[in-house]
Design a protein around this motif. Structure first.
Motif, PDB file in Angstrom:
ATOM      1  N   ALA A   1       0.709  -1.069   0.072  1.00  0.00           N
ATOM      2  CA  ALA A   1      -0.074  -0.216  -0.031  1.00  0.00           C
ATOM      3  C   ALA A   1       0.922   1.329  -0.171  1.00  0.00           C
ATOM      4  O   ALA A   1       0.451   2.207  -0.582  1.00  0.00           O
ATOM      5  CB  ALA A   1      -0.735   0.205   1.440  1.00  0.00           C
ATOM      6  N   GLY A   2       1.959   1.075   0.602  1.00  0.00           N
ATOM      7  CA  GLY A   2       2.842   2.325   0.486  1.00  0.00           C
ATOM      8  C   GLY A   2       3.541   2.621  -0.730  1.00  0.00           C
ATOM      9  O   GLY A   2       3.592   3.710  -1.247  1.00  0.00           O
ATOM     10  N   LEU A   3       3.588   1.407  -1.670  1.00  0.00           N
ATOM     11  CA  LEU A   3       4.054   1.815  -2.959  1.00  0.00           C
ATOM     12  C   LEU A   3       2.932   2.350  -3.647  1.00  0.00           C
ATOM     13  O   LEU A   3       3.235   3.269  -4.698  1.00  0.00           O
ATOM     14  CB  LEU A   3       4.605   0.181  -3.495  1.00  0.00           C
ATOM     15  CG  LEU A   3       4.778   0.353  -4.895  1.00  0.00           C
ATOM     16  CD1 LEU A   3       5.983   1.090  -5.272  1.00  0.00           C
ATOM     17  CD2 LEU A   3       4.957  -1.220  -5.483  1.00  0.00           C
TER      18      LEU A   3
ATOM     19  N   GLN B   1      10.342   3.214  -4.400  1.00  0.00           N
ATOM     20  CA  GLN B   1      10.015   2.551  -5.596  1.00  0.00           C
ATOM     21  C   GLN B   1       8.930   3.252  -6.480  1.00  0.00           C
ATOM     22  O   GLN B   1       8.950   3.582  -7.521  1.00  0.00           O
ATOM     23  CB  GLN B   1       9.830   1.145  -5.443  1.00  0.00           C
ATOM     24  CG  GLN B   1       9.584   0.497  -6.450  1.00  0.00           C
ATOM     25  CD  GLN B   1      10.930   0.443  -7.371  1.00  0.00           C
ATOM     26  OE1 GLN B   1      12.086   0.795  -7.089  1.00  0.00           O
ATOM     27  NE2 GLN B   1      10.603  -0.056  -8.758  1.00  0.00           N
ATOM     28  N   GLY B   2       7.716   3.753  -5.513  1.00  0.00           N
ATOM     29  CA  GLY B   2       6.767   4.383  -6.258  1.00  0.00           C
ATOM     30  C   GLY B   2       6.857   5.705  -7.004  1.00  0.00           C
ATOM     31  O   GLY B   2       6.321   5.980  -8.088  1.00  0.00           O
TER      32      GLY B   2
ATOM     33  N   PHE C   1      10.029   4.264 -10.261  1.00  0.00           N
ATOM     34  CA  PHE C   1       9.539   3.356 -11.334  1.00  0.00           C
ATOM     35  C   PHE C   1       8.906   3.839 -12.344  1.00  0.00           C
ATOM     36  O   PHE C   1       9.470   3.850 -13.634  1.00  0.00           O
ATOM     37  CB  PHE C   1       8.943   2.051 -10.812  1.00  0.00           C
ATOM     38  CG  PHE C   1       8.877   0.915 -11.870  1.00  0.00           C
ATOM     39  CD1 PHE C   1       9.921   0.105 -12.229  1.00  0.00           C
ATOM     40  CD2 PHE C   1       7.499   0.876 -12.337  1.00  0.00           C
ATOM     41  CE1 PHE C   1       9.810  -0.831 -13.093  1.00  0.00           C
ATOM     42  CE2 PHE C   1       7.349  -0.212 -13.222  1.00  0.00           C
ATOM     43  CZ  PHE C   1       8.394  -1.194 -13.667  1.00  0.00           C
ATOM     44  N   PRO C   2       7.894   4.646 -12.165  1.00  0.00           N
ATOM     45  CA  PRO C   2       7.229   5.217 -13.195  1.00  0.00           C
ATOM     46  C   PRO C   2       7.893   6.232 -14.276  1.00  0.00           C
ATOM     47  O   PRO C   2       7.903   6.430 -15.477  1.00  0.00           O
ATOM     48  CB  PRO C   2       5.899   5.857 -12.629  1.00  0.00           C
ATOM     49  CG  PRO C   2       6.107   6.000 -11.244  1.00  0.00           C
ATOM     50  CD  PRO C   2       7.242   4.808 -10.919  1.00  0.00           C
ATOM     51  N   ASN C   3       8.930   6.957 -13.440  1.00  0.00           N
ATOM     52  CA  ASN C   3       9.509   8.009 -13.953  1.00  0.00           C
ATOM     53  C   ASN C   3      10.455   7.577 -14.905  1.00  0.00           C
ATOM     54  O   ASN C   3      10.832   7.943 -15.839  1.00  0.00           O
ATOM     55  CB  ASN C   3      10.086   9.058 -13.122  1.00  0.00           C
ATOM     56  CG  ASN C   3       9.051   9.715 -12.082  1.00  0.00           C
ATOM     57  OD1 ASN C   3       8.230  10.585 -12.791  1.00  0.00           O
ATOM     58  ND2 ASN C   3       8.832   9.836 -10.905  1.00  0.00           N
TER      59      ASN C   3
END
Length: 410
Positions: free
Chosen positions: A257-259, A318-319, A322-324
């Motif tokens: 949930a933190g991610l 990581q949240g 990763f997308p960037n």
């Protein structure tokens, strides 16, 4: 039309989530698998490594096949292999057999990850793609919250074999939905070359782009820290801290949930800051969390709750990363975007597989290997990022505005 659109998005989301579900759902069953197959949890974690290797290799395989034969035929073949391997895992009588079946399961299942991205480009307007991909990312992000909890209850009530029965059933349902409700979005292309030289040439063009190499490898090593956590956390929480399968499922849910939360915060931060600004800061915090985990485990500082908190912080970073990193890696490409996407996925899973193998090789009945590999992966990512970013600045390579717009919507 809205109902049809919703159904298509749901099917594409399910295809995207096959990999995460297959990874996370059986984690609570690690101790029972080790007991039934007369081995230890460190050997069971090699089934996870085999899965990552299969996903890494499979993505390179399906990219050309989907372009040559259309989307649905390779999808049926891959999903059939996934379903058969899932049910085969139920009858595994040795850890070596389970490792091999998990590899085949990944080779089949990864077609969903590749095909869903391709079908989005086929079915939806280009201007909508960013919004569609963000919705699929949300499904993938939610799946680690649901899967381990469900797996924990299944393992406790019916045994670890029930997890693979459920995975096989899910795969069967997805195939039925694809057959009846998802249209073929691309006709076969007889002129598309499957000769290795032509395929390798496309991959080589991608690999010569410095921006791709920098962000692909930096993002892959931060993701490898996540995979090290996935491989090591069953031993750390269920054997060292002594929690039950059900409680472990809830711990994994909290950390995941933190991610997911960080991913949504990242979308808001992007309204004022660029991806190039966010990534090094997020990775720096990840290095700090990793070092604290490693040092604390080595010196016996951390208890159950402090360990959960630091793992949550590590994955939250990581949240942001990763997308960037993924979007910036693919940003320079137009014609070879498919090849870039496949190569990016291959690198991410290959490095992830290596990190899970390292957790198993350094297993010593403590939490130190997990914390050490997590810290090492984050530190390596930071070194790659700082070295590559300085090189990119000297070249003064701009980041495409459309990539920034896409990330703002994620």
């Amino acid at each position: 039309m809205k109902e049809q659109r919703f159904i298509r998005l749901l099917i594409l989301g399910l295809l995207s989530a096959i990999g995460p579900f297959s990874i996370d759902m059986y984690l609570p069953g690690f101790p029972d698998i080790a007991k039934d197959l007369h081995t230890d949890v460190s050997k069971v974690s090699l089934t996870l490594s085999g899965f990552f290797v299969g996903i890494s290799a499979g993505q390179l395989l399906y990219g050309p096949l989907l372009d040559k034969y259309g989307r649905k035929k390779p999808l049926y073949i891959g999903m059939a292999a996934y379903i058969l391997a899932s049910f085969g895992c139920v009858f595994a009588r040795s850890i070596e057999m389970l490792i091999g079946l998990r590899f085949l399961q990944a080779i089949g299942g990864c077609v969903g990850m590749v095909a869903s991205r391709a079908i989005v480009r086929d079915l939806f307007d280009v201007k909508e793609n960013a919004k569609i991909f963000s919705l699929l990312m949300l499904v993938v992000g939610v799946s680690p919250i649901i899967a381990p909890t469900a797996g924990g209850y299944l393992a406790a009530a019916f045994g670890w074999q029930s997890i693979f029965i459920v995975l096989g059933a899910i795969g069967t349902i997805i195939v039925a939905l694809v057959f009846f409700l998802l249209p073929e979005s691309k006709k076969p292309d007889p002129g598309y070359s499957l000769y290795p030289r032509a395929i390798l040439g496309k991959f080589g063009t991608v690999f010569r782009e410095r921006q791709f190499v920098t962000y692909a490898f930096a993002g892959s090593f931060t993701a490898a820290g996540l995979y090290a956590y996935i491989a090591g956390s069953p031993h750390v929480f269920m054997e060292i801290f002594g929690v039950s399968e059900k409680v472990y499922g809830w711990i994994f849910t909290i950390v995941a949930a933190g991610l997911v939360t960080a991913t949504q915060i990242n979308a808001r931060v992007l309204r004022k800051r660029t991806s190039a600004y966010i990534i090094p800061r997020a990775v720096s915090f990840q290095v700090l969390a990793g070092v604290l985990l490693f040092a604390g485990f080595a010196l016996n500082w951390w208890g159950l709750y402090s360990s959960i908190l630091l793992c949550c912080i590590f994955l939250a970073c990581q949240g942001f990363t990763f997308p960037n990193a993924s979007a910036l890696a693919i940003a320079p490409f137009h014609e070879n975007a498919g090849s870039a996407s496949a190569l990016l996925g291959c690198i991410q899973m290959a490095v992830g597989a290596l990190s899970t193998v390292m957790v198993s090789l350094f297993h010593n009945e403590t939490a130190v290997p997990m914390g050490g590999i997590m810290a090492f992966c984050a530190f390596t990512a930071l070194c790659i990022l700082l070295s590559g970013s300085s090189s990119l600045k000297r070249r003064k390579e701009p980041i495409e505005s459309q990539t920034v717009d896409m990330l703002k919507r994620l």
